[in-house]
Design a protein around this motif. Structure first.
Motif, PDB file in Angstrom:
ATOM      1  N   VAL A 783       0.830  -1.208   0.000  1.00  0.00           N
ATOM      2  CA  VAL A 783       0.000   0.000   0.000  1.00  0.00           C
ATOM      3  C   VAL A 783       0.865   1.260   0.000  1.00  0.00           C
ATOM      4  O   VAL A 783       1.779   1.392   0.825  1.00  0.00           O
ATOM      5  N   ASN A 784       0.578   2.165  -0.904  1.00  0.00           N
ATOM      6  CA  ASN A 784       1.111   3.532  -0.891  1.00  0.00           C
ATOM      7  C   ASN A 784      -0.058   4.493  -0.717  1.00  0.00           C
ATOM      8  O   ASN A 784      -1.081   4.347  -1.392  1.00  0.00           O
ATOM      9  N   ILE A 785       0.061   5.470   0.156  1.00  0.00           N
ATOM     10  CA  ILE A 785      -1.008   6.446   0.362  1.00  0.00           C
ATOM     11  C   ILE A 785      -0.402   7.838   0.442  1.00  0.00           C
ATOM     12  O   ILE A 785       0.635   8.045   1.082  1.00  0.00           O
ATOM     13  N   SER A 786      -1.059   8.802  -0.187  1.00  0.00           N
ATOM     14  CA  SER A 786      -0.725  10.206   0.048  1.00  0.00           C
ATOM     15  C   SER A 786      -2.011  10.940   0.417  1.00  0.00           C
ATOM     16  O   SER A 786      -3.103  10.581  -0.027  1.00  0.00           O
ATOM     17  N   TRP A 787      -1.869  11.941   1.275  1.00  0.00           N
ATOM     18  CA  TRP A 787      -3.021  12.734   1.682  1.00  0.00           C
ATOM     19  C   TRP A 787      -2.612  14.195   1.826  1.00  0.00           C
ATOM     20  O   TRP A 787      -1.423  14.511   1.999  1.00  0.00           O
ATOM     21  N   ASN A 788      -3.594  15.069   1.738  1.00  0.00           N
ATOM     22  CA  ASN A 788      -3.330  16.499   1.833  1.00  0.00           C
ATOM     23  C   ASN A 788      -4.543  17.173   2.455  1.00  0.00           C
ATOM     24  O   ASN A 788      -5.685  16.787   2.197  1.00  0.00           O
ATOM     25  N   GLU A 789      -4.283  18.150   3.307  1.00  0.00           N
ATOM     26  CA  GLU A 789      -5.337  18.875   4.026  1.00  0.00           C
ATOM     27  C   GLU A 789      -6.268  17.908   4.756  1.00  0.00           C
ATOM     28  O   GLU A 789      -7.477  18.116   4.838  1.00  0.00           O
ATOM     29  N   GLY A 790      -5.663  16.845   5.280  1.00  0.00           N
ATOM     30  CA  GLY A 790      -6.413  15.885   6.078  1.00  0.00           C
ATOM     31  C   GLY A 790      -7.268  14.918   5.296  1.00  0.00           C
ATOM     32  O   GLY A 790      -8.031  14.148   5.894  1.00  0.00           O
ATOM     33  N   LYS A 791      -7.164  14.931   3.960  1.00  0.00           N
ATOM     34  CA  LYS A 791      -8.009  14.082   3.137  1.00  0.00           C
ATOM     35  C   LYS A 791      -7.160  13.242   2.195  1.00  0.00           C
ATOM     36  O   LYS A 791      -6.098  13.669   1.738  1.00  0.00           O
ATOM     37  N   LEU A 792      -7.653  12.056   1.899  1.00  0.00           N
ATOM     38  CA  LEU A 792      -6.971  11.164   0.972  1.00  0.00           C
ATOM     39  C   LEU A 792      -6.758  11.854  -0.365  1.00  0.00           C
ATOM     40  O   LEU A 792      -7.659  12.495  -0.909  1.00  0.00           O
ATOM     41  N   HIS A 793      -5.543  11.696  -0.895  1.00  0.00           N
ATOM     42  CA  HIS A 793      -5.240  12.224  -2.232  1.00  0.00           C
ATOM     43  C   HIS A 793      -5.170  11.086  -3.243  1.00  0.00           C
ATOM     44  O   HIS A 793      -5.935  11.053  -4.213  1.00  0.00           O
ATOM     45  N   GLU A 794      -4.263  10.144  -2.998  1.00  0.00           N
ATOM     46  CA  GLU A 794      -4.117   8.989  -3.872  1.00  0.00           C
ATOM     47  C   GLU A 794      -3.722   7.775  -3.061  1.00  0.00           C
ATOM     48  O   GLU A 794      -3.104   7.895  -2.005  1.00  0.00           O
ATOM     49  N   VAL A 795      -4.043   6.598  -3.598  1.00  0.00           N
ATOM     50  CA  VAL A 795      -3.586   5.348  -3.012  1.00  0.00           C
ATOM     51  C   VAL A 795      -3.142   4.429  -4.137  1.00  0.00           C
ATOM     52  O   VAL A 795      -3.816   4.306  -5.161  1.00  0.00           O
ATOM     53  N   GLY A 796      -1.990   3.811  -3.945  1.00  0.00           N
ATOM     54  CA  GLY A 796      -1.483   2.821  -4.892  1.00  0.00           C
ATOM     55  C   GLY A 796      -1.468   1.451  -4.244  1.00  0.00           C
ATOM     56  O   GLY A 796      -1.031   1.303  -3.087  1.00  0.00           O
ATOM     57  N   LEU A 797      -1.945   0.448  -4.949  1.00  0.00           N
ATOM     58  CA  LEU A 797      -2.023  -0.920  -4.425  1.00  0.00           C
ATOM     59  C   LEU A 797      -1.435  -1.891  -5.431  1.00  0.00           C
ATOM     60  O   LEU A 797      -1.582  -1.718  -6.642  1.00  0.00           O
ATOM     61  N   TYR A 825      -2.112  -0.477  -9.147  1.00  0.00           N
ATOM     62  CA  TYR A 825      -3.359   0.258  -9.363  1.00  0.00           C
ATOM     63  C   TYR A 825      -3.316   1.541  -8.540  1.00  0.00           C
ATOM     64  O   TYR A 825      -3.005   1.509  -7.348  1.00  0.00           O
ATOM     65  N   THR A 826      -3.665   2.652  -9.152  1.00  0.00           N
ATOM     66  CA  THR A 826      -3.709   3.936  -8.464  1.00  0.00           C
ATOM     67  C   THR A 826      -5.149   4.429  -8.420  1.00  0.00           C
ATOM     68  O   THR A 826      -5.827   4.487  -9.452  1.00  0.00           O
ATOM     69  N   PHE A 827      -5.604   4.785  -7.197  1.00  0.00           N
ATOM     70  CA  PHE A 827      -6.975   5.232  -6.973  1.00  0.00           C
ATOM     71  C   PHE A 827      -6.973   6.673  -6.483  1.00  0.00           C
ATOM     72  O   PHE A 827      -6.062   7.094  -5.757  1.00  0.00           O
ATOM     73  N   ASN A 828      -8.021   7.405  -6.820  1.00  0.00           N
ATOM     74  CA  ASN A 828      -8.158   8.768  -6.333  1.00  0.00           C
ATOM     75  C   ASN A 828      -8.937   8.781  -5.021  1.00  0.00           C
ATOM     76  O   ASN A 828      -9.274   7.730  -4.468  1.00  0.00           O
ATOM     77  N   LYS A 832     -11.737   5.673  -7.043  1.00  0.00           N
ATOM     78  CA  LYS A 832     -11.853   5.293  -8.435  1.00  0.00           C
ATOM     79  C   LYS A 832     -10.461   5.048  -9.001  1.00  0.00           C
ATOM     80  O   LYS A 832      -9.558   5.878  -8.839  1.00  0.00           O
ATOM     81  N   CYS A 833     -10.281   3.907  -9.662  1.00  0.00           N
ATOM     82  CA  CYS A 833      -8.986   3.598 -10.263  1.00  0.00           C
ATOM     83  C   CYS A 833      -8.808   4.429 -11.527  1.00  0.00           C
ATOM     84  O   CYS A 833      -9.650   4.398 -12.438  1.00  0.00           O
ATOM     85  N   PHE A 834      -7.717   5.203 -11.586  1.00  0.00           N
ATOM     86  CA  PHE A 834      -7.484   6.032 -12.764  1.00  0.00           C
ATOM     87  C   PHE A 834      -6.164   5.712 -13.456  1.00  0.00           C
ATOM     88  O   PHE A 834      -5.835   6.323 -14.478  1.00  0.00           O
ATOM     89  N   LYS A 835      -5.430   4.736 -12.910  1.00  0.00           N
ATOM     90  CA  LYS A 835      -4.159   4.388 -13.552  1.00  0.00           C
ATOM     91  C   LYS A 835      -3.794   2.957 -13.187  1.00  0.00           C
ATOM     92  O   LYS A 835      -3.916   2.535 -12.039  1.00  0.00           O
TER      93      LYS A 835
END
Length: 840
Positions: A783-797, A825-828, A832-835
């Motif tokens: 799992v890779n996760i990034s977040w900004n302003e306290g909210k999920l930005h992207e997640v890679g699985l 897989y990268t999700f927003n 939603k998977c966008f990549k």
């Protein structure tokens, strides 16, 4: 391959391009523990280790001490862990419990306990004495650093125009501790070096450039704690120190037959190899055929043609394959979450200008980590949390590798002949906590010594089960040692009489499978041990009140209660922790049997039947989880152990979606216990609050741990951090270092075999921006996760070994996804998977 702006890039490991777990993840910021003065206390020194061989670097100027440990140095010999009279005593205790005479049962249970465990021993010291002129060094030039990214300690200081540098690391590939001493002026390196030990030993110079120290561990515990007049031969050991100096400048002299003096060299390299006669937990030292001195010399001969640079390169490659799997960046602002450069900090209490020691400094100013720890209550610097998270990973890599002994109460680092609590593995929380971060934090190999240890315990434990309890399978109690002791520890019943130690350890076997999905491991290693554990538990359970199966006698680790007759007691029946652990084991073996096609096995059928009759977890009158089968009065509501919350964490029977009432009661139990306690208790509370998705209280416990401990005025049970970031009970216990790392991971990612929860306990107001890479979830997912302003930005699985369907959870949104092995897989933030791209 073209890289899009903002995309995560995985740099393939040069040695292995087929396993995503071996791919290097870029480290965003310096991860360094820095000091501006030599160590005054042992907890100011810096730990290094290769899993087996550890050292504490003090960083003195006029004299340097490198305190040494070998993980096989223990007192004692293999023991007899049975008591043929135990069944008679057991019947008496059970009768007293059945009659409600709990205080009397506690007294009678003394006859069921055994002798104490053996004791972990220090190896000795490398002592380096420099010239008297070194005392006159410029204090403002002194720098000491542990670089977590390279597992290397550096010491620098200046005297006039001469700058001295020392570098230390413990090599796993070549099984040596390496020290390099150099300067910027030719011919400036002069010192005398010798070996010493608190154990019985002798030393001598071998040839022109080696010192050999040979010694032995006591064959029994130090009196008066021993229980025998015999004095058996203990573990023998050897340490060999080899010196190398610059070819064209400098000389080596022998002093007093046991010291070596270096004069006028450009540089010197010290190589230390150790070995012992320990040949496994079932062979007496007197029967060992191992030659420790020959083994140590063979290690040094194997690297005779290797330079310092080559040794360092192998060390770096070996270590970084593990350490670089995970990165973590926490920030109060979105800028730092993107990896912008920040100030470098140290762990001493001074603030001063740097002298070209680290390129990461801003304006040449360094704030010590000890000072940062002290100021954390006010500034709550997230990067200090990240540093401490990585420090736990560093320590686990350094004290537990395939083929080593299990990480003990102090990892591998110990200076005392009689360490606190014998330095022994404690099986009622401490040993288990040592390995909590191994799976979620992508260090599964570091868990292998635990499984080897469980295998040894099962051998001795089968004898204890058969003789003491007339039961099948195997059992282990709450304290063990290198000899795989499985009988009840000597001492008081309140902690010694607890039959669930081995069972708790077995939950790690199933967890390893759920993270790795390694069917071969499940079949060949885990299932046989689970089978033996479950066999014992089936026999240990007896028909009891209300048609339930119960455990009798039963304790809640280290805790007492007030019985209905007003007397203090610790022995009753069916403690909540007993039942929670048994549920986990029964669930694990049923699930394992399904994977392996053994669901119709007779043992599994018996487990299924018994599972339905286990005493349930109940809620007390005050709304908390009942710790015992009856709602006894608790004389110490702030007790350090959270045994009755095992089902919440690390267990899986108190779950938000399935048991909301029990979760509410668990929260009430945590409120009732309070926030105070030793370090390991604090980090267990962190993890429990995280499981409840309560970010506020998980963070409160995070903040509670980050409190500087003064070694001269430490207070037992208050927890905190020492200046070298070791966690405190006090005294030092390493478990909380690992518990902290695991709890932080739990705040960011949680998983079941089918579900993945993103940022479930993120303290959004404290770490509004950040990213984590390389954490593991059950089902073999990375799992890779990034977040900004306290909210999920992207997640890679991604998953590497099989396709899987999972439910992805974030902030009330649930998405069902399918992962194909070998793809990222990268999700927003809407899940939603966008990549999608291939790992290759």
């Amino acid at each position: 391959m073209e890289v899009e702006e903002g995309e995560w890039v995985l740099v393939p490991d040069q040695a292995s391009t087929t396993n995503i777990d071996d791919e290097i993840l870029t480290v965003d910021e310096p991860l360094k523990v820095l000091f501006s003065a030599p160590a005054k206390h042992w907890t100011d020194a810096v730990p290094i280790g290769n899993g087996r061989l550890g050292a504490m670097v003090w960083g003195g100027v006029a004299s340097e001490k490198i305190q040494l440990n070998d993980d096989t140095l223990w007192t004692g010999v293999p023991g007899n862990y049975t008591n043929s009279n135990a069944p008679t005593f057991l019947s008496k205790v059970r009768e007293l419990v059945d009659n409600g005479k709990y205080a009397e049962a506690t007294t009678a249970a003394v006859d069921l306990i055994d002798h104490p465990s053996e004791v972990y021993q220090p190896l000795g010291d490398i002592n380096i004495e420099f010239s008297d002129s070194d005392v006159k060094y410029e204090e403002e030039t002194y720098e000491r650093e542990l670089d977590l990214d390279t597992a290397t300690v550096k010491v620098k200081y200046a005297r006039g125009n001469v700058e001295f540098t020392r570098e230390h690391f413990s090599s796993n590939p070549h099984q040596v501790i390496v020290t390099r001493i150099s300067s910027n002026v030719s011919g400036s390196i002069s010192f005398t070096v010798y070996l010493d030990s608190k154990l019985h030993h002798q030393s001598h110079v071998n040839g022109e450039n080696q010192i050999i120290m040979e010694g032995s561990c006591p064959g029994k515990r130090i009196p008066p704690k021993g229980n025998s007049d015999e004095n058996p031969k203990g573990i023998q050991f050897s340490a060999v120190l080899e010196l190398r100096i610059s070819d064209d400048v400098g000389v080596i002299k022998i002093i007093e037959g046991r010291k070596v003096k270096v004069e006028g060299a450009n540089w010197a390299v010290l190589l230390l190899a150790t070995s012992s006669s320990f040949d496994g937990p079932f062979i007496r030292p007197s029967d060992s055929t191992k030659d420790p001195t020959k083994a140590s010399l063979d290690i040094l001969n194997s690297i005779r043609k290797m330079s310092y640079s080559e040794l360092y390169a192998y060390h770096l490659d070996d270590y970084q394959k593990l350490f670089h799997r995970v990165s973590l960046n926490l920030s109060k602002s979105s800028n730092n979450a993107r990896g912008e450069e920040r100030t470098t900090f140290s762990t001493d209490t001074h603030v001063k200008k740097r002298t070209n020691f680290s390129s990461e400094d801003i304006n040449g100013v360094v704030i010590s980590t000890a000072e940062r720890v002290k100021s954390f209550k006010d500034d709550e610097d997230p990067s200090l949390v990240a540093l401490l998270f990585h420090y736990g990973r560093y320590l686990l890599i350094s004290c537990s590798r395939p083929g080593t002994q299990v990480s003990n109460l102090q990892g591998i680092w110990n200076k005392d002949i009689e360490p606190a609590w014998d330095g022994a593995p404690h099986l009622n929380i401490n040993l288990q906590m040592n390995y909590w971060p191994s799976l979620s934090c992508n260090l599964s190999e570091c868990q292998e010594p635990l499984f080897d240890y469980v295998s040894s315990l099962s051998v001795n434990g089968s004898k204890t089960a058969k003789v003491n309890y007339e039961a099948r399978g195997w059992v282990a109690h709450h304290v063990s040692d290198i000899w795989a002791k499985t009988s009840p520890h000597g001492g008081e019943v309140v902690y010694a009489l607890w039959q669930m130690g081995g069972a708790w350890l077995c939950t790690h076997l199933w967890e390893h499978y759920t993270f790795s999905m390694d069917t071969a491991f499940l079949k060949n290693k885990a299932y046989p041990l689970l089978e033996g554990c479950a066999s014992f538990l089936l026999d240990w359970l007896i028909e009891g009140r209300g048609d339930y199966l119960e455990t009798n006698p039963s304790t809640s680790p280290e805790h007492t209660f007030i019985a209905p007759d007003g007397k203090s007691a610790s022995v009753s029946y069916s403690s909540t922790m007993d039942m929670a652990i048994i549920r986990e084991i029964f669930s694990a073996i049923i699930s394992a049997a399904e994977v392996l096609g053994r669901s119709k096995n007779e043992l599994v059928e018996k487990v299924r039947a018994a599972q339905l009759k286990l005493y349930p977890t109940k809620i007390a009158r005050d709304g908390s989880i009942m710790e015992w089968a009856q709602d006894f009065e608790d004389p110490a509501v702030h007790h350090r152990h959270l045994s009755h919350l095992f089902g919440l964490f690390p267990g899986h029977t108190i779950v938000l979606e399935k048991t909301p009432d029990l979760c509410k009661a668990a929260a009430n139990s945590l409120y009732k216990r309070g926030e105070d306690g030793p370090g390991w208790s604090t980090t267990w509370k962190m993890a429990c609050w995280a499981r409840l998705h309560n970010s506020e209280h998980a963070y409160r416990m995070t903040k509670h741990l980050i409190n500087l401990v003064d070694p001269d005025h430490e207070v037992a049970f208050e927890g905190g951090l020492y200046s070298n970031l070791f966690t405190a009970h006090p005294p030092f216990q390493i478990d909380a270092n690992f518990g902290f790392t695991a709890a932080i991971a739990e705040m960011l990612v949680q998983s079941t075999e089918r579900d993945l929860y993103l940022l479930p306990a993120l303290p959004r107001d404290k770490w509004p921006s950040g990213r984590v890479k390389g954490l593991k979830g059950r089902g073999g997912v990375t799992v890779n996760i990034s977040w900004n302003e306290g909210k999920l930005h992207e997640v890679g699985l991604w998953a590497t070994n099989q396709n899987s369907m999972r439910r992805l959870h974030y902030d009330g949104t649930v998405a069902t996804i399918t992962l194909s092995a070998g793809k990222i897989y990268t999700f927003n933030k809407q899940l939603k998977c966008f990549k999608t791209r291939s790992l290759s």
